[in-house]
Design a protein around this motif. Sequence first.
Motif, PDB file in Angstrom:
ATOM      1  N   ARG A 113       0.829  -1.207   0.000  1.00  0.00           N
ATOM      2  CA  ARG A 113       0.000   0.000   0.000  1.00  0.00           C
ATOM      3  C   ARG A 113       0.862   1.255   0.000  1.00  0.00           C
ATOM      4  NH1 ARG A 113      -3.343  -3.124   4.386  1.00  0.00           N
ATOM      5  NH2 ARG A 113      -4.890  -4.167   3.069  1.00  0.00           N
ATOM      6  N   LYS A 114       2.036   1.166  -0.595  1.00  0.00           N
ATOM      7  CA  LYS A 114       2.991   2.265  -0.516  1.00  0.00           C
ATOM      8  C   LYS A 114       2.590   3.485  -1.334  1.00  0.00           C
ATOM      9  CE  LYS A 114       6.910  -0.754   0.513  1.00  0.00           C
ATOM     10  NZ  LYS A 114       8.244  -1.256   0.083  1.00  0.00           N
ATOM     11  N   THR A 115       1.613   3.344  -2.249  1.00  0.00           N
ATOM     12  CA  THR A 115       1.212   4.513  -3.030  1.00  0.00           C
ATOM     13  C   THR A 115       0.228   5.397  -2.263  1.00  0.00           C
ATOM     14  OG1 THR A 115      -0.636   3.380  -4.124  1.00  0.00           O
ATOM     15  CG2 THR A 115       1.523   3.277  -5.202  1.00  0.00           C
ATOM     16  N   TYR A 116      -0.283   4.927  -1.119  1.00  0.00           N
ATOM     17  CA  TYR A 116      -1.191   5.792  -0.351  1.00  0.00           C
ATOM     18  C   TYR A 116      -0.854   5.885   1.130  1.00  0.00           C
ATOM     19  CZ  TYR A 116      -3.778   1.244  -0.435  1.00  0.00           C
ATOM     20  OH  TYR A 116      -4.152  -0.072  -0.406  1.00  0.00           O
ATOM     21  N   GLN A 117      -0.227   4.865   1.706  1.00  0.00           N
ATOM     22  CA  GLN A 117       0.236   5.012   3.077  1.00  0.00           C
ATOM     23  C   GLN A 117       1.597   5.703   3.098  1.00  0.00           C
ATOM     24  OE1 GLN A 117       0.055   1.087   4.824  1.00  0.00           O
ATOM     25  NE2 GLN A 117      -2.183   1.097   4.915  1.00  0.00           N
ATOM     26  N   GLN A 118       1.938   6.266   4.257  1.00  0.00           N
ATOM     27  CA  GLN A 118       3.123   7.103   4.386  1.00  0.00           C
ATOM     28  C   GLN A 118       4.434   6.303   4.290  1.00  0.00           C
ATOM     29  OE1 GLN A 118       2.332  10.401   3.886  1.00  0.00           O
ATOM     30  NE2 GLN A 118       3.717  10.835   5.565  1.00  0.00           N
ATOM     31  N   ASP A 119       5.448   6.944   3.723  1.00  0.00           N
ATOM     32  CA  ASP A 119       6.802   6.399   3.681  1.00  0.00           C
ATOM     33  C   ASP A 119       7.405   6.495   5.090  1.00  0.00           C
ATOM     34  OD1 ASP A 119       9.517   5.880   3.353  1.00  0.00           O
ATOM     35  OD2 ASP A 119       9.661   7.009   1.484  1.00  0.00           O
ATOM     36  N   PRO A 120       7.889   5.375   5.664  1.00  0.00           N
ATOM     37  CA  PRO A 120       8.469   5.426   7.004  1.00  0.00           C
ATOM     38  C   PRO A 120       9.628   6.401   7.153  1.00  0.00           C
ATOM     39  CG  PRO A 120       8.015   3.158   6.403  1.00  0.00           C
ATOM     40  CD  PRO A 120       7.776   3.982   5.159  1.00  0.00           C
ATOM     41  N   ALA A 121      10.222   6.828   6.048  1.00  0.00           N
ATOM     42  CA  ALA A 121      11.349   7.751   6.122  1.00  0.00           C
ATOM     43  C   ALA A 121      10.930   9.191   6.380  1.00  0.00           C
ATOM     44  CB  ALA A 121      12.155   7.692   4.808  1.00  0.00           C
ATOM     45  N   ASN A 122       9.631   9.488   6.249  1.00  0.00           N
ATOM     46  CA  ASN A 122       9.203  10.894   6.187  1.00  0.00           C
ATOM     47  C   ASN A 122       8.419  11.336   7.420  1.00  0.00           C
ATOM     48  OD1 ASN A 122      10.351  10.836   3.696  1.00  0.00           O
ATOM     49  ND2 ASN A 122       8.442  10.965   2.546  1.00  0.00           N
ATOM     50  N   LEU A 123       8.777  12.521   7.915  1.00  0.00           N
ATOM     51  CA  LEU A 123       8.047  13.186   8.985  1.00  0.00           C
ATOM     52  C   LEU A 123       7.338  14.439   8.487  1.00  0.00           C
ATOM     53  CD1 LEU A 123       7.193  13.794  11.882  1.00  0.00           C
ATOM     54  CD2 LEU A 123       9.462  14.772  12.283  1.00  0.00           C
ATOM     55  N   THR A 124       8.034  15.264   7.733  1.00  0.00           N
ATOM     56  CA  THR A 124       7.441  16.515   7.238  1.00  0.00           C
ATOM     57  C   THR A 124       6.185  16.229   6.426  1.00  0.00           C
ATOM     58  OG1 THR A 124       9.605  17.571   7.184  1.00  0.00           O
ATOM     59  CG2 THR A 124       7.863  18.574   5.852  1.00  0.00           C
ATOM     60  N   GLU A 125       6.226  15.178   5.625  1.00  0.00           N
ATOM     61  CA  GLU A 125       5.065  14.819   4.815  1.00  0.00           C
ATOM     62  C   GLU A 125       3.876  14.454   5.706  1.00  0.00           C
ATOM     63  OE1 GLU A 125       4.013  11.869   1.048  1.00  0.00           O
ATOM     64  OE2 GLU A 125       5.712  11.407   2.354  1.00  0.00           O
ATOM     65  N   SER A 126       4.147  13.788   6.816  1.00  0.00           N
ATOM     66  CA  SER A 126       3.064  13.444   7.738  1.00  0.00           C
ATOM     67  C   SER A 126       2.452  14.686   8.363  1.00  0.00           C
ATOM     68  CB  SER A 126       3.583  12.516   8.834  1.00  0.00           C
ATOM     69  OG  SER A 126       3.835  11.231   8.317  1.00  0.00           O
ATOM     70  N   LEU A 127       3.270  15.645   8.706  1.00  0.00           N
ATOM     71  CA  LEU A 127       2.736  16.886   9.273  1.00  0.00           C
ATOM     72  C   LEU A 127       1.879  17.624   8.254  1.00  0.00           C
ATOM     73  CD1 LEU A 127       5.818  18.126  11.322  1.00  0.00           C
ATOM     74  CD2 LEU A 127       3.845  16.803  12.090  1.00  0.00           C
ATOM     75  N   ARG A 128       2.239  17.521   6.991  1.00  0.00           N
ATOM     76  CA  ARG A 128       1.390  18.093   5.948  1.00  0.00           C
ATOM     77  C   ARG A 128       0.037  17.387   5.915  1.00  0.00           C
ATOM     78  NH1 ARG A 128       2.199  17.550  -0.629  1.00  0.00           N
ATOM     79  NH2 ARG A 128       0.670  19.136  -1.230  1.00  0.00           N
ATOM     80  N   GLU A 129       0.055  16.052   5.993  1.00  0.00           N
ATOM     81  CA  GLU A 129      -1.190  15.292   6.007  1.00  0.00           C
ATOM     82  C   GLU A 129      -2.065  15.699   7.195  1.00  0.00           C
ATOM     83  OE1 GLU A 129      -2.446  13.163   3.926  1.00  0.00           O
ATOM     84  OE2 GLU A 129      -0.844  12.189   2.795  1.00  0.00           O
ATOM     85  N   VAL A 130      -1.447  15.896   8.349  1.00  0.00           N
ATOM     86  CA  VAL A 130      -2.190  16.320   9.534  1.00  0.00           C
ATOM     87  C   VAL A 130      -2.836  17.676   9.302  1.00  0.00           C
ATOM     88  CG1 VAL A 130      -1.962  17.020  11.949  1.00  0.00           C
ATOM     89  CG2 VAL A 130      -0.818  14.944  11.144  1.00  0.00           C
TER      90      VAL A 130
END
Length: 324
Positions: A218-235
Amino acid sequence: MSFPVERPRRLRQSPALRRLVAETRLHPADLILPVFVREGIHQPQPIGSMPGVVQHSMDSLLDVAREVVAEGLGGIMIFGVPRDKDAVGSGADDPDGILNQALAQVRDVVGDDTVVMADLCLDEFTDHGHCGVLDDRGAVDNDATLERYAAMALAQADAGAHVLGLSGMMDGQIGYVREALDAAGHVDTVLLAYAAKYASAFYGPFREAVDSSLVGDRKTYQQDPANLTESLREVRLDLAEGADLVMVKPALPYLDVVRAVAEVSDVPVSAYQVSGEYAQIEAAAAHGWIERERAALEALTSIRRAGAQQVLTYYALDVPRWLS
């Protein structure tokens, strides 16, 4: 002889003192129990990779819902395991489907004495195991999936769920579902956004628990474990779309994410101690390598310390006994 000026050990010298100055506390009301209900069974079925966790029958699900209330837990999150699946997950919004029937019956039993939460995702209901509808190329079609999520949300709200946990990680899912719910009069239904859900190896046992049909990842829609900034954008996007709660999943491998989300979120932050986290503790404890109770409580405390106000955990019913 020179002695230390400060003696922090004074506050650690007895259980009573340590309890008095504890900065982070676990309480049953902070915990949410994830449960699986399987269509067509009459007795609970053990899940091999998750010792002590079962696929519930409807009767045993209602029994455990009563336990959740009796132990003062914060809530119960229900996942459905249907007998039949298809390409669009038709069972997900069928009022007679296993998940919606479970939600309705649990709500009848517990009323408002605990929070009844629904997993809002298609992966348990699709024959391909993905969290959305596939296009002609076999990729998840984001916008077509949103329509299915809206239908699923209406069915779950009609069934009586207090909280819908949108776990599919589709772009725009919170705003689309919020609009559909409000238009149907479900303005009080709470939306829990799985805002930072990572494409994690720690979900393995969960796939056994829901009889997953997934091939691939499910890597095309769940988050890449390497990324934090991208998660904060999602939030930030989920908050802008109207999320009432936000989630980080998994929990322990992503405590830095939990902390970062807690610092920017103006709504409560949840974290999910997922199946692989649970299975690790259980497997090590079974070999005598760690103490089960201490390890579980330490892990849960660390998740709360990082900033999660609610924790989904398979240990939820154990914790009240341990704390007492």
